[in-house]
Design an enzyme around this catalytic site. Structure first.
Site, PDB file in Angstrom:
ATOM      1  N   SER A 114       0.724  -1.244   0.129  1.00 44.23           N
ATOM      2  CA  SER A 114      -0.019  -0.018  -0.009  1.00 44.23           C
ATOM      3  C   SER A 114       0.894   1.277  -0.009  1.00 44.23           C
ATOM      4  CB  SER A 114      -1.102  -0.025   1.059  1.00 44.23           C
ATOM      5  OG  SER A 114      -0.284  -0.124   2.616  1.00 44.23           O
ATOM      6  N   HIS A 151      -5.264  -2.828  -2.989  1.00 43.22           N
ATOM      7  CA  HIS A 151      -4.713  -1.968  -4.056  1.00 43.22           C
ATOM      8  C   HIS A 151      -4.705  -2.770  -5.543  1.00 43.22           C
ATOM      9  CE1 HIS A 151      -4.065   0.803  -1.362  1.00 43.22           C
ATOM     10  NE2 HIS A 151      -3.665   0.134  -0.358  1.00 43.22           N
ATOM     11  N   LYS A 196     -11.618   0.712  -2.210  1.00 45.92           N
ATOM     12  CA  LYS A 196     -10.544   1.565  -3.140  1.00 45.92           C
ATOM     13  C   LYS A 196     -10.894   1.559  -4.601  1.00 45.92           C
ATOM     14  CE  LYS A 196      -7.380   0.973   0.654  1.00 45.92           C
ATOM     15  NZ  LYS A 196      -6.751   0.058   1.730  1.00 45.92           N
TER      16      LYS A 196
HETATM   17  C1  LIG Z   1      -6.818  -0.209   3.094  1.00 52.79           C
HETATM   18  C2  LIG Z   1      -6.240  -1.378   3.394  1.00 52.79           C
HETATM   19  C3  LIG Z   1      -6.643  -2.034   4.124  1.00 52.79           C
HETATM   20  C4  LIG Z   1      -7.696  -2.065   4.955  1.00 52.79           C
HETATM   21  O1  LIG Z   1      -9.090  -1.806   4.616  1.00 52.79           O
HETATM   22  P1  LIG Z   1     -10.135  -1.004   4.948  1.00 52.79           P
HETATM   23  O2  LIG Z   1     -11.497  -1.430   4.094  1.00 52.79           O
HETATM   24  O3  LIG Z   1      -9.814   0.436   4.712  1.00 52.79           O
HETATM   25  O4  LIG Z   1     -10.270  -1.167   6.470  1.00 52.79           O
HETATM   26  C5  LIG Z   1      -6.002  -3.445   4.427  1.00 52.79           C
HETATM   27  N1  LIG Z   1      -5.101  -4.006   3.737  1.00 52.79           N
HETATM   28  C6  LIG Z   1      -4.644  -3.104   3.040  1.00 52.79           C
HETATM   29  C7  LIG Z   1      -3.367  -3.535   2.179  1.00 52.79           C
HETATM   30  C8  LIG Z   1      -5.012  -1.739   2.752  1.00 52.79           C
HETATM   31  O5  LIG Z   1      -4.351  -0.992   1.894  1.00 52.79           O
END
Ligand SMILES: *Cc1c(COP(=O)(O)O)cnc(C)c1O
Length: 385
Positions: free
Chosen positions: A182, A210, A239
């Site tokens: 991320s 991602h 995302k």
């Molecule tokens: C954003 C993210 C999460 C968390 O997800 P949310 O739905 O925002 O709680 C978990 N793992 C990764 C790699 C992320 O980038």
């Protein structure tokens, strides 16, 4: 001051002294690209809404129609009255996209990883985690009570050495990694990780928050590695899918176990139906608009080419600065020029690797990207003179 507030204030003061105190900045997103902050309009390179689907007309219409029909909240946990039929429809769609038997929806990515790992591993087990994996993977690993060991980032040989040394002393073993990291935007070697896991009877969990919607025609990072076998394919709806929530795609037996035992499913309210309806509409876009799906990565690559940075592997491009205070100053300088590129500081990234993190989306134009590259260039010259 009472002792509780004095404790909080002392913590805040210590963080402030290290440029590590964080402050909320009220931000109104105007569409998939532009935000309003501090009374100014800024072009955002800090939203993970890679396909700009949070504001897509069809996605908004589906969510609005679901609110009209089903209301705002889901009312209860799925095991009580929250199991709206839209959830099963979305699970079937995600399982098909990922090529698994089944899927389980969670309220968020954080809830998914902190629910899945403790369901599958316990105190007599072993959990191995890439050192740069997301905070909620580490949280889930610790919560499981298993022995938790980090392996060097994307270092399959290190993982193999740890398995050789520790695997036999434990019952079950889980290996967890981000598919797309991320904060660095690089990709895990899922084919080689999966091969090592098979040899040592370890279960591979890949967090594709991602990757889903933007890599391999939208199928995510796992699909870049045809030989990889990934029994636990986690990802989020927050995302590229533009909404909120998360999923784990796995075999039918694993998914049934999650639905009956994962504490973050059993003891947490089901996601609202409108969010699920929005995600279904977003998947329609992803499956029918390959040009949109391809653009975030192409845009990130236009940016790395303009600055002679290593070619982007995902829509995320880190621009390493080093010290937290300097990363903040760089971000503020970009903001003064109308760009929102948030500085990422420890403990989100290791000490000394504070950075600007640019996230590219389908709707950024070639001109937007060229102008951002121009604005970022002075900071690169400072770091790599
Ligand atoms: C954003 C993210 C999460 C968390 O997800 P949310 O739905 O925002 O709680 C978990 N793992 C990764 C790699 C992320 O980038």
């Amino acid at each position: 001051m009472d002792s509780l507030s004095a404790f909080a204030q002392a913590k805040l003061d210590a963080l402030e002294a290290q440029s590590l105190r964080r402050r909320l900045a009220p931000t109104r997103r105007l569409d998939g690209l532009w935000v309003e902050r501090g009374g100014r309009r800024l072009l955002s390179f800090s939203c993970n809404d890679y396909l700009n689907l949070s504001h897509h007309p069809a996605v908004k219409a589906a969510a609005a129609a679901a609110i009209e029909t089903y209301g705002v909240g889901s009312g209860a946990s799925r095991l009580v009255t929250g199991d709206h039929p839209l959830l099963a429809r979305l699970e079937a769609r995600l399982a098909r996209l990922k090529g698994t038997e089944a899927a389980c929806i969670f309220g968020s990515g954080y809830l998914a990883n902190t629910g899945v790992i403790p369901t599958l591993a316990g105190p007599s087990d072993l959990v191995l985690v890439d050192e740069l994996a997301h905070a909620c993977i580490w949280a889930g690993a610790k919560l499981s009570g298993a022995q938790v060991i980090g392996f060097r980032h994307n270092d399959v040989d290190h993982l193999e050495a740890l398995l050789a040394e520790h695997r036999s002393a434990h019952g079950r073993c889980l290996v967890a990694t981000d598919g797309v990291f991320s904060m660095d935007g690089d990709i895990a070697p899922l084919d080689r990780l999966s091969a090592v896991c098979l040899v040592h009877d370890a279960w591979l969990l890949s967090d594709d928050a991602h990757g889903i919607g933007v890599l391999a025609g939208g199928r995510g990072s796992g699909a870049l590695f045809p030989t990889a076998r990934i029994p636990l394919q986690m990802g989020t709806l927050s995302k590229a899918i533009g909404g909120y929530g998360a999923y784990v795609c796995a075999s039918a037996a694993v998914v049934d176990l999650l639905k009956t035992r994962a504490r973050t499913v059993v003891y947490s309210t089901a996601p609202p139906p409108a969010v699920i309806a929005g995600a279904l509409a977003a998947l329609d876009v992803i499956e029918t608009d390959p040009d949109r799906v391809a653009r975030p990565l192409a845009n990130a690559r236009a940016f790395t080419a303009a600055l002679n940075l290593p070619q982007a592997q995902s829509p995320i491009v880190p621009v390493l600065i080093g010290e937290a205070a300097e990363a903040l100053a760089a971000s503020q300088a970009l903001e003064a020029q109308g760009f929102l590129v948030v500085a990422i500081r420890p403990p989100t990234v290791p000490a000394g690797t504070a950075r600007l993190r640019a996230a590219f989306t389908a709707d950024h134009t070639p001109d937007d990207i060229a102008r951002l590259a121009q604005a970022v260039r002075p900071f690169l010259a400072k770091v790599h003179p």
